[in-house]
Design a protein around this motif. Structure first.
Motif, PDB file in Angstrom:
ATOM      1  N   ASP A  89      -6.018   8.068  -9.448  1.00  0.00           N
ATOM      2  CA  ASP A  89      -6.563   6.985 -10.278  1.00  0.00           C
ATOM      3  C   ASP A  89      -5.767   6.873 -11.563  1.00  0.00           C
ATOM      4  N   ASN A  90      -5.493   5.636 -11.970  1.00  0.00           N
ATOM      5  CA  ASN A  90      -4.739   5.414 -13.194  1.00  0.00           C
ATOM      6  C   ASN A  90      -5.531   5.892 -14.414  1.00  0.00           C
ATOM      7  N   ARG A 146      -0.048   1.446 -12.822  1.00  0.00           N
ATOM      8  CA  ARG A 146       0.456   2.619 -12.105  1.00  0.00           C
ATOM      9  C   ARG A 146       1.743   3.117 -12.737  1.00  0.00           C
ATOM     10  N   ARG A 147       2.651   2.213 -13.047  1.00  0.00           N
ATOM     11  CA  ARG A 147       3.907   2.611 -13.694  1.00  0.00           C
ATOM     12  C   ARG A 147       3.639   3.253 -15.052  1.00  0.00           C
ATOM     13  N   SER A 167       2.702   5.691  -5.278  1.00  0.00           N
ATOM     14  CA  SER A 167       3.082   4.305  -5.002  1.00  0.00           C
ATOM     15  C   SER A 167       2.088   3.562  -4.112  1.00  0.00           C
ATOM     16  N   THR A 168       0.889   4.102  -3.986  1.00  0.00           N
ATOM     17  CA  THR A 168      -0.116   3.444  -3.152  1.00  0.00           C
ATOM     18  C   THR A 168      -0.730   2.253  -3.887  1.00  0.00           C
ATOM     19  N   GLY A 169      -0.808   1.123  -3.205  1.00  0.00           N
ATOM     20  CA  GLY A 169      -1.482  -0.051  -3.748  1.00  0.00           C
ATOM     21  C   GLY A 169      -0.748  -0.772  -4.847  1.00  0.00           C
ATOM     22  N   VAL A 170       0.572  -0.618  -4.914  1.00  0.00           N
ATOM     23  CA  VAL A 170       1.330  -1.305  -5.961  1.00  0.00           C
ATOM     24  C   VAL A 170       2.204  -2.394  -5.351  1.00  0.00           C
ATOM     25  N   HIS A 197       0.916   8.413   1.481  1.00  0.00           N
ATOM     26  CA  HIS A 197       0.626   7.919   2.817  1.00  0.00           C
ATOM     27  C   HIS A 197       1.771   7.055   3.336  1.00  0.00           C
ATOM     28  N   HIS A 198       2.763   6.790   2.472  1.00  0.00           N
ATOM     29  CA  HIS A 198       3.937   6.033   2.892  1.00  0.00           C
ATOM     30  C   HIS A 198       4.948   7.030   3.472  1.00  0.00           C
TER      31      HIS A 198
END
Length: 310
Positions: A89-90, A146-147, A167-170, A197-198
């Motif tokens: 979580d951010n 996220r960044r 990098s999930t969800g970006v 998950h990537h």
């Protein structure tokens, strides 16, 4: 052994239970200095719990963790100063601007105000945050937050980065920025432990991986060896009559592994002539087939076989 010869992260017999739930069951890991290590597993496998314990945020039920030769339970504050942790979580402060978030993250880790200003400018440049430096956290997109969260994690230039699904969800621009940063950190000799998950991303960046399932490490290996040892090519067929198609293929290929899940049939194709047989059987059949594709060996292929998914 001198502590300078120890791995960056040494995990020994790590266990964690929550009541009757066993989140981790005797995890052992050794992560070398300067390597990118991927901890892979499906949701609920225990990955985030392991990262939280390594970072000194959660107490283990049993076992020990050493980071750069220092025991996490005994010297948690000292260890945390050497870790840049990016949770799932951010952690952006919505009332602050991008610049203020970065400077605050640096100051709470002991940097001077002047050093924080200089480092914030560097981090914004690296993550493409310069154009939105004065934008409030509440007005940032998901990818921008996220960044920024990742930027806050690297403000104090930690030798160990721990990233949970970075990098999930970006969006694609943010993903490219994160990938660029991973390459830069690798070039600078940072040690990186992360989950994702990537799997194509992990295959690109990770030197080694461990597969965690139901709190247990199933395998630890370098990337090339893992894919070579656990992956196998297969042919995937999509049909509304999957059971009937599979029955025909099993008659023609009695010694070949064939699995069915919903409308998808997977046929192991280690033998080159198997593909020819599949094409022949499908061509002679009047059963409906919506798609046929050949899947080469890959990290995804190896990962699914390791956790027992056909």
């Amino acid at each position: 052994m001198d502590v300078t010869d120890e791995p960056a992260v040494l995990v020994d017999g790590l266990r964690k239970t929550y009541g009757s739930v066993r989140a981790l069951n005797g995890v052992d890991l050794a992560i070398g200095r300067g390597e990118i290590f991927g901890l892979l597993g499906r949701n609920g496998a225990g990955k985030s719990t392991a990262l939280d314990i390594i970072c000194g945020l959660v107490e283990p039920t049993a076992g020990r963790v050493r980071v750069f030769g220092t025991d996490v339970r005994r010297n948690g504050r000292s260890v945390r100063r050497r870790i840049g942790y990016v949770p799932q979580d951010n952690t952006v402060y919505l009332a602050m601007t991008v610049r203020q978030n970065l400077r605050f993250a640096a100051i709470v880790r002991g940097m001077s105000r002047r050093g924080a200003r200089q480092r914030a400018a560097e981090v914004m440049e690296r993550l493409g945050l310069g154009p939105i430096a004065d934008r409030g956290g509440a007005k940032l997109s998901g990818g921008e937050r996220r960044r920024l969260t990742i930027g806050m994690g690297i403000m104090h230039a930690p030798p160990l980065m721990v990233l949970d699904e970075p990098s999930t969800g970006v969006d694609i621009d943010s993903r490219h920025a994160i990938h660029h940063l991973l390459r830069e950190l690798r070039g600078e000799g940072s040690t990186i432990l992360y989950t994702t998950h990537h799997l194509e991303e992990a295959e690109t960046f990770c030197d080694r991986i461990a597969v965690l399932d139901h709190g247990t490490i199933l395998v630890t290996a370098d990337m090339k060896s893992f894919v070579a040892d656990y992956a196998s090519p297969y042919c995937e067929i999509v049909s509304d009559e999957a059971a009937a198609v599979a029955a025909l293929l099993r008659d023609a290929l009695p010694d070949t592994a064939i699995t069915v899940r919903d409308r998808r049939i997977r046929v192991a194709t280690e033998q080159a002539e198997t593909v020819t047989t599949v094409v022949r059987v499908l061509g002679a059949s009047h059963l409906p087939v919506k798609d046929v594709r050949s899947v080469p060996v890959s990290l995804e292929n190896a990962f699914l076989r390791t956790i027992g998914q056909p």
